[in-house]
Design an enzyme around this catalytic site. Structure first.
Site, PDB file in Angstrom:
ATOM      1  N   ARG A   1       0.623  -1.194  -0.370  1.00 24.29           N
ATOM      2  CA  ARG A   1      -0.192  -0.010  -0.451  1.00 24.29           C
ATOM      3  C   ARG A   1       0.940   1.079   0.359  1.00 24.29           C
ATOM      4  NH1 ARG A   1      -4.194  -2.435   4.763  1.00 24.29           N
ATOM      5  NH2 ARG A   1      -5.455  -3.112   3.467  1.00 24.29           N
TER       6      ARG A   1
ATOM      7  N   ASN B   1      -7.156   0.520  -1.620  1.00 24.28           N
ATOM      8  CA  ASN B   1      -5.511   0.145  -1.128  1.00 24.28           C
ATOM      9  C   ASN B   1      -5.591  -0.944  -1.053  1.00 24.28           C
ATOM     10  OD1 ASN B   1      -7.941  -1.188   0.482  1.00 24.28           O
ATOM     11  ND2 ASN B   1      -7.482  -0.582   2.268  1.00 24.28           N
TER      12      ASN B   1
ATOM     13  N   HIS C   1      -7.012  -6.810   0.543  1.00 26.88           N
ATOM     14  CA  HIS C   1      -7.719  -7.229   1.708  1.00 26.88           C
ATOM     15  C   HIS C   1      -6.608  -8.237   2.329  1.00 26.88           C
ATOM     16  CE1 HIS C   1      -9.813  -8.840   4.949  1.00 26.88           C
ATOM     17  NE2 HIS C   1      -9.425  -9.869   4.777  1.00 26.88           N
TER      18      HIS C   1
HETATM   19  P1  ATP Z   1      -8.095  -5.282   5.395  1.00 27.80           P
HETATM   20  O1  ATP Z   1      -9.769  -5.689   6.135  1.00 27.80           O
HETATM   21  O2  ATP Z   1      -9.600  -4.970   3.443  1.00 27.80           O
HETATM   22  O3  ATP Z   1      -7.629  -6.138   5.133  1.00 27.80           O
HETATM   23  P2  ATP Z   1      -7.587  -3.200   6.888  1.00 27.80           P
HETATM   24  O4  ATP Z   1      -7.510  -4.559   7.517  1.00 27.80           O
HETATM   25  O5  ATP Z   1      -5.987  -2.488   7.120  1.00 27.80           O
HETATM   26  O6  ATP Z   1      -8.105  -3.327   5.433  1.00 27.80           O
HETATM   27  P3  ATP Z   1     -10.438  -2.181   8.061  1.00 27.80           P
HETATM   28  O7  ATP Z   1     -10.488  -1.708   9.045  1.00 27.80           O
HETATM   29  O8  ATP Z   1     -10.950  -3.632   8.538  1.00 27.80           O
HETATM   30  O9  ATP Z   1      -8.659  -2.258   7.004  1.00 27.80           O
HETATM   31  O10 ATP Z   1     -11.391  -2.015   7.408  1.00 27.80           O
HETATM   32  C1  ATP Z   1     -12.280  -2.796   5.745  1.00 27.80           C
HETATM   33  C2  ATP Z   1     -11.556  -1.516   5.164  1.00 27.80           C
HETATM   34  O11 ATP Z   1     -12.304  -0.640   4.860  1.00 27.80           O
HETATM   35  C3  ATP Z   1     -10.772  -0.635   4.686  1.00 27.80           C
HETATM   36  O12 ATP Z   1      -9.385  -1.698   3.523  1.00 27.80           O
HETATM   37  C4  ATP Z   1     -10.702   0.032   3.610  1.00 27.80           C
HETATM   38  O13 ATP Z   1     -11.180   0.063   2.014  1.00 27.80           O
HETATM   39  C5  ATP Z   1     -12.204   0.314   3.552  1.00 27.80           C
HETATM   40  N1  ATP Z   1     -12.402   1.603   5.505  1.00 27.80           N
HETATM   41  C6  ATP Z   1     -11.764   1.400   6.446  1.00 27.80           C
HETATM   42  N2  ATP Z   1     -11.687   2.429   7.018  1.00 27.80           N
HETATM   43  C7  ATP Z   1     -12.124   3.135   6.288  1.00 27.80           C
HETATM   44  C8  ATP Z   1     -12.632   4.945   6.403  1.00 27.80           C
HETATM   45  N3  ATP Z   1     -12.414   5.561   7.847  1.00 27.80           N
HETATM   46  N4  ATP Z   1     -12.654   5.723   5.448  1.00 27.80           N
HETATM   47  C9  ATP Z   1     -13.365   4.511   3.625  1.00 27.80           C
HETATM   48  N5  ATP Z   1     -13.204   3.456   3.859  1.00 27.80           N
HETATM   49  C10 ATP Z   1     -12.394   2.586   5.274  1.00 27.80           C
HETATM   50 MG    MG Z   2      -9.964  -5.671   7.941  1.00 25.37          MG
END
Ligand code: ATP
Ligand code: MG
Length: 214
Positions: free
Chosen positions: A148, A168, A171
């Site tokens: 990322r 991003n 996942h």
């Molecule tokens: P992922 O679960 O996709 O691997 P992550 O664990 O880093 O990512 P999470 O907190 O689980 O992050 O959030 C899931 C996904 O939701 C993020 O990858 C992102 O695409 C989206 N996301 C999270 N927070 C926000 C936010 N504040 N605004 C917009 N999109 C968000």
């Molecule tokens: Mg996550």
């Protein structure tokens, strides 16, 4: 506990760590931008083993199960988002659960716009190592050298201003229970391959440098 019981407990712990599996999705922005090869190369070079892979246009049903409607999950997602917003000087009057629900809806739309590549990667501490290689959720604060951090420039701030998910690329499961649930959701047992390769010896065989083996 006897010595042999203790040894077999340690051996099974070691096997569990070495054979840990995690789910990775290359999200639509990664597929559209032709980054599938780059992403796979990074995990391969780190020494992880690819044990399952497919391209899939996810159904509404699978997405709703992947990003669950569970209150605790949505609250945690919303709280994390709210903390991130406050850190960058943005305020939001919605409750964490409302923000979590909103993010979940956006994610459903984002992941449905093109096929995604779903993969299962295996290796020592695969979950933590993959998260490290992927970098933090907000690409602008992801470490240089991470996927990322290197391969995209979107930010959560822009995503929030524009009312969409942050793009991003990836996942990756964040802990063992999540990995187990997600692997079972995206893959059948027969789609996961148990095979040996050279890494099993070089990275994972404690006896590789043993004089007994020479
Ligand atoms: P992922 O679960 O996709 O691997 P992550 O664990 O880093 O990512 P999470 O907190 O689980 O992050 O959030 C899931 C996904 O939701 C993020 O990858 C992102 O695409 C989206 N996301 C999270 N927070 C926000 C936010 N504040 N605004 C917009 N999109 C968000
Ligand atoms: Mg996550």
């Amino acid at each position: 506990m006897s010595k042999s019981q203790k040894k077999s407990e340690v051996d099974s712990k070691i096997m569990e760590i070495k054979r840990q599996q995690t789910l990775v999705l290359i999200k639509p922005d990664g597929v559209q931008r032709g980054l599938i090869g780059d992403v796979i190369g990074r995990f391969e070079k780190a020494g992880l083993k690819l044990v399952g892979m497919k391209m899939i246009s996810p159904s509404k049903e699978i997405l709703e199960k992947h990003y669950t409607n569970d209150v605790a999950y949505l609250t945690a997602l919303g709280e994390k988002a709210k903390a991130g917003m406050e850190k960058s000087g943005l305020s939001d009057s919605r409750t964490p659960i409302q923000i979590g629900q909103w993010i979940r809806n956006q994610l459903g739309r984002y992941l449905a716009i093109s096929p995604v590549v779903a993969m299962v990667w295996q290796g020592t501490h695969a979950i933590g190592n993959v998260r490290q290689l992927v970098g933090s959720t907000n690409p602008i604060s992801a470490d240089v050298g991470s996927i990322r951090g290197d391969l995209t420039i979107d930010t959560i701030e822009m995503a929030n201003l524009e009312g969409r998910s942050v793009r991003n690329l990836i996942h990756a499961s964040s802990e063992p229970e999540e990995a187990k649930r997600e692997i079972a959701l995206w893959f059948t047992k027969s789609e996961i391959y148990d095979y040996e390769n050279v890494m099993d010896k070089v990275l994972h065989d404690a006896e590789w440098d043993s004089p007994k083996k020479k």
